[in-house]
Design a protein around this motif. Structure first.
Motif, PDB file in Angstrom:
ATOM      1  N   THR A 205       0.814  -1.214   0.000  1.00 24.37           N
ATOM      2  CA  THR A 205       0.000   0.000   0.000  1.00 24.37           C
ATOM      3  C   THR A 205       0.848   1.265   0.000  1.00 24.37           C
ATOM      4  OG1 THR A 205      -1.659  -1.214   1.281  1.00 24.37           O
ATOM      5  CG2 THR A 205      -1.899   1.178   1.152  1.00 24.37           C
ATOM      6  N   HIS A 206       1.804   1.338   0.913  1.00 20.52           N
ATOM      7  CA  HIS A 206       2.607   2.558   1.031  1.00 20.52           C
ATOM      8  C   HIS A 206       3.397   2.821  -0.250  1.00 20.52           C
ATOM      9  CE1 HIS A 206       4.836   5.743   3.003  1.00 20.52           C
ATOM     10  NE2 HIS A 206       5.972   5.176   2.650  1.00 20.52           N
ATOM     11  N   ALA A 207       3.989   1.773  -0.801  1.00 23.34           N
ATOM     12  CA  ALA A 207       4.757   1.931  -2.038  1.00 23.34           C
ATOM     13  C   ALA A 207       3.850   2.338  -3.198  1.00 23.34           C
ATOM     14  CB  ALA A 207       5.490   0.630  -2.371  1.00 23.34           C
ATOM     15  N   ASP A 208       2.633   1.808  -3.219  1.00 21.40           N
ATOM     16  CA  ASP A 208       1.663   2.156  -4.264  1.00 21.40           C
ATOM     17  C   ASP A 208       1.312   3.639  -4.195  1.00 21.40           C
ATOM     18  OD1 ASP A 208      -0.444   2.180  -6.126  1.00 21.40           O
ATOM     19  OD2 ASP A 208      -1.072   0.168  -5.568  1.00 21.40           O
ATOM     20  N   ILE A 209       1.095   4.129  -2.990  1.00 20.94           N
ATOM     21  CA  ILE A 209       0.788   5.551  -2.810  1.00 20.94           C
ATOM     22  C   ILE A 209       1.957   6.411  -3.294  1.00 20.94           C
ATOM     23  CG2 ILE A 209       0.462   7.348  -1.056  1.00 20.94           C
ATOM     24  CD1 ILE A 209      -1.210   5.286   0.519  1.00 20.94           C
ATOM     25  N   LEU A 210       3.173   6.012  -2.941  1.00 19.67           N
ATOM     26  CA  LEU A 210       4.354   6.773  -3.369  1.00 19.67           C
ATOM     27  C   LEU A 210       4.498   6.766  -4.886  1.00 19.67           C
ATOM     28  CD1 LEU A 210       7.027   5.751  -0.702  1.00 19.67           C
ATOM     29  CD2 LEU A 210       5.668   7.852  -0.816  1.00 19.67           C
ATOM     30  N   PHE A 211       4.149   5.650  -5.524  1.00 15.82           N
ATOM     31  CA  PHE A 211       4.195   5.561  -6.987  1.00 15.82           C
ATOM     32  C   PHE A 211       3.274   6.606  -7.616  1.00 15.82           C
ATOM     33  CE2 PHE A 211       2.218   3.827 -10.872  1.00 15.82           C
ATOM     34  CZ  PHE A 211       3.337   3.678 -11.678  1.00 15.82           C
ATOM     35  N   HIS A 212       2.050   6.678  -7.134  1.00 15.53           N
ATOM     36  CA  HIS A 212       1.093   7.635  -7.698  1.00 15.53           C
ATOM     37  C   HIS A 212       1.479   9.077  -7.362  1.00 15.53           C
ATOM     38  CE1 HIS A 212      -2.076   5.063  -9.453  1.00 15.53           C
ATOM     39  NE2 HIS A 212      -1.625   4.169  -8.593  1.00 15.53           N
ATOM     40  N   ARG A 213       2.041   9.282  -6.196  1.00  7.87           N
ATOM     41  CA  ARG A 213       2.493  10.636  -5.849  1.00  7.87           C
ATOM     42  C   ARG A 213       3.653  11.069  -6.741  1.00  7.87           C
ATOM     43  NH1 ARG A 213       2.329  11.059   0.813  1.00  7.87           N
ATOM     44  NH2 ARG A 213       0.076  10.730   1.013  1.00  7.87           N
ATOM     45  N   GLN A 214       4.495  10.115  -7.099  1.00  7.81           N
ATOM     46  CA  GLN A 214       5.618  10.450  -7.972  1.00  7.81           C
ATOM     47  C   GLN A 214       5.123  10.853  -9.358  1.00  7.81           C
ATOM     48  OE1 GLN A 214       8.581  11.038  -7.220  1.00  7.81           O
ATOM     49  NE2 GLN A 214       9.617  11.133  -9.194  1.00  7.81           N
ATOM     50  N   ILE A 215       4.058  10.222  -9.826  1.00  5.05           N
ATOM     51  CA  ILE A 215       3.472  10.628 -11.104  1.00  5.05           C
ATOM     52  C   ILE A 215       3.007  12.080 -11.020  1.00  5.05           C
ATOM     53  CG2 ILE A 215       1.558  10.252 -12.716  1.00  5.05           C
ATOM     54  CD1 ILE A 215       1.738   7.264 -12.024  1.00  5.05           C
ATOM     55  N   ALA A 216       2.377  12.430  -9.896  1.00  8.72           N
ATOM     56  CA  ALA A 216       1.942  13.820  -9.709  1.00  8.72           C
ATOM     57  C   ALA A 216       3.142  14.761  -9.703  1.00  8.72           C
ATOM     58  CB  ALA A 216       1.155  13.953  -8.410  1.00  8.72           C
ATOM     59  N   ALA A 217       4.225  14.339  -9.059  1.00 11.48           N
ATOM     60  CA  ALA A 217       5.437  15.167  -9.044  1.00 11.48           C
ATOM     61  C   ALA A 217       5.999  15.325 -10.455  1.00 11.48           C
ATOM     62  CB  ALA A 217       6.479  14.549  -8.118  1.00 11.48           C
ATOM     63  N   CYS A 218       5.924  14.253 -11.242  1.00  9.22           N
ATOM     64  CA  CYS A 218       6.429  14.297 -12.619  1.00  9.22           C
ATOM     65  C   CYS A 218       5.619  15.240 -13.503  1.00  9.22           C
ATOM     66  CB  CYS A 218       6.398  12.900 -13.239  1.00  9.22           C
ATOM     67  SG  CYS A 218       7.617  11.737 -12.586  1.00  9.22           S
ATOM     68  N   SER A 219       4.383  15.508 -13.113  1.00 12.80           N
ATOM     69  CA  SER A 219       3.520  16.341 -13.954  1.00 12.80           C
ATOM     70  C   SER A 219       4.017  17.777 -14.050  1.00 12.80           C
ATOM     71  CB  SER A 219       2.087  16.346 -13.402  1.00 12.80           C
ATOM     72  OG  SER A 219       1.997  17.140 -12.225  1.00 12.80           O
ATOM     73  N   GLY A 220       4.764  18.217 -13.040  1.00 10.71           N
ATOM     74  CA  GLY A 220       5.237  19.594 -13.030  1.00 10.71           C
ATOM     75  C   GLY A 220       4.201  20.584 -12.540  1.00 10.71           C
ATOM     76  N   ASN A 221       3.024  20.080 -12.168  1.00  8.60           N
ATOM     77  CA  ASN A 221       1.957  20.943 -11.668  1.00  8.60           C
ATOM     78  C   ASN A 221       2.046  20.993 -10.149  1.00  8.60           C
ATOM     79  OD1 ASN A 221      -0.729  21.681 -10.602  1.00  8.60           O
ATOM     80  ND2 ASN A 221      -1.330  21.715 -12.756  1.00  8.60           N
ATOM     81  N   LEU A 222       2.394  22.143  -9.608  1.00  4.67           N
ATOM     82  CA  LEU A 222       2.632  22.265  -8.176  1.00  4.67           C
ATOM     83  C   LEU A 222       1.362  22.044  -7.357  1.00  4.67           C
ATOM     84  CD1 LEU A 222       5.037  25.345  -8.101  1.00  4.67           C
ATOM     85  CD2 LEU A 222       5.620  22.914  -7.984  1.00  4.67           C
ATOM     86  N   VAL A 223       0.216  22.425  -7.902  1.00  4.27           N
ATOM     87  CA  VAL A 223      -1.045  22.240  -7.182  1.00  4.27           C
ATOM     88  C   VAL A 223      -1.380  20.757  -7.082  1.00  4.27           C
ATOM     89  CG1 VAL A 223      -3.523  22.712  -7.174  1.00  4.27           C
ATOM     90  CG2 VAL A 223      -1.913  24.499  -7.866  1.00  4.27           C
ATOM     91  N   MET A 224      -1.243  20.045  -8.190  1.00  3.70           N
ATOM     92  CA  MET A 224      -1.556  18.618  -8.187  1.00  3.70           C
ATOM     93  C   MET A 224      -0.641  17.846  -7.251  1.00  3.70           C
ATOM     94  SD  MET A 224      -4.174  17.860  -9.788  1.00  3.70           S
ATOM     95  CE  MET A 224      -5.322  18.585 -10.962  1.00  3.70           C
TER      96      MET A 224
END
Length: 232
Positions: A147-166
């Motif tokens: 679970t924790h690793a899965d959450i970090l995976f999806h958060r990293q995608i958000a970080a990759c987006s370059g959108n600070l709000v997301m």
């Protein structure tokens, strides 16, 4: 009856007991200001030492779920866990309905976030995304909680987006990942591995449309399984 800790990584006994106390608050529909049992009563009920109860209560106080009033006892906080759960989702009782609603929000956001990630991710971010994908796979293949690793995976995608709000918003709604794993007993293990690979590959290939579609498929399959559990 003694408390048998769940087989979850990254959780101490006190953290697991804190979750049990929180679940009791939700299950009993305790309102703001309601007093919970004292330390001795909780220790006897859960089957752990009073020191563990003290640590568990401290955790819930730090999360602003409980508040201690000197000389009076421990009560459900007026802030209802707003520190790390600004929407107060942990106190909603119908977890299946909550998981579906969270997935609906994620379907609105995460396919587009994935497309942005494919367009904007930097090399070092892609490297970290690949590591997190591999970590999720390894944990699933070892039969351990991912679970924790899965959450970090999806958060990293958000970080990759370059959108600070997301990047700031996504963690708020990712409690659905924990809910999903709990509700389904992690049934979609191979689907998680396959779709995480596809999402990552599309982002690495700079394929926004592919990333968008892969994320949409991933979330849709998850939602379909949760939907099948309604009323069970």
């Amino acid at each position: 009856m003694s408390y048998e800790p769940e087989n979850r990584t990254k959780q101490t006994l006190a953290e697991q007991v804190a979750e049990q106390i929180l679940n009791d608050i939700v299950d009993k529909d305790l309102e703001v200001g309601a007093k919970i049992p004292n330390e001795f009563e909780l220790a006897e009920k859960i089957g752990v030492g009073r020191g563990t109860i003290r640590e568990a209560v401290k955790i819930l106080v730090s999360r602003e779920i409980l508040t201690i009033r000197r000389g009076a006892g421990t009560f459900v906080s007026e802030r209802q866990g707003l520190l790390d759960d600004p929407l107060g989702l942990c106190l909603l009782k119908d977890k299946t309905h909550l998981a579906l609603d969270l997935l609906s929000i994620r379907l609105m956001l995460e396919p587009e976030i994935s497309a942005l990630a494919a367009a904007n991710a930097r090399p070092e971010q892609l490297k970290e995304l690949g590591k997190l994908r591999d970590q999720v796979e390894e944990l699933i293949n070892r039969g351990e909680d991912h679970t924790h690793a899965d959450i970090l995976f999806h958060r990293q995608i958000a970080a990759c987006s370059g959108n600070l709000v997301m990047e700031k918003l996504i963690p708020v709604i990712h409690s659905s990942i924990t809910l999903f794993v709990d509700l389904t007993n992690a049934r979609l293990k191979q689907e998680t591995i396959d779709t995480h690979r596809e999402i990552t590959d599309c982002i690495v290939r700079k394929d926004p449309e592919g990333a968008r579609c892969a994320m949409y498929m991933h979330l849709t399959v998850n939602r379909r399984l949760i939907k099948s559990l309604e009323g069970n």
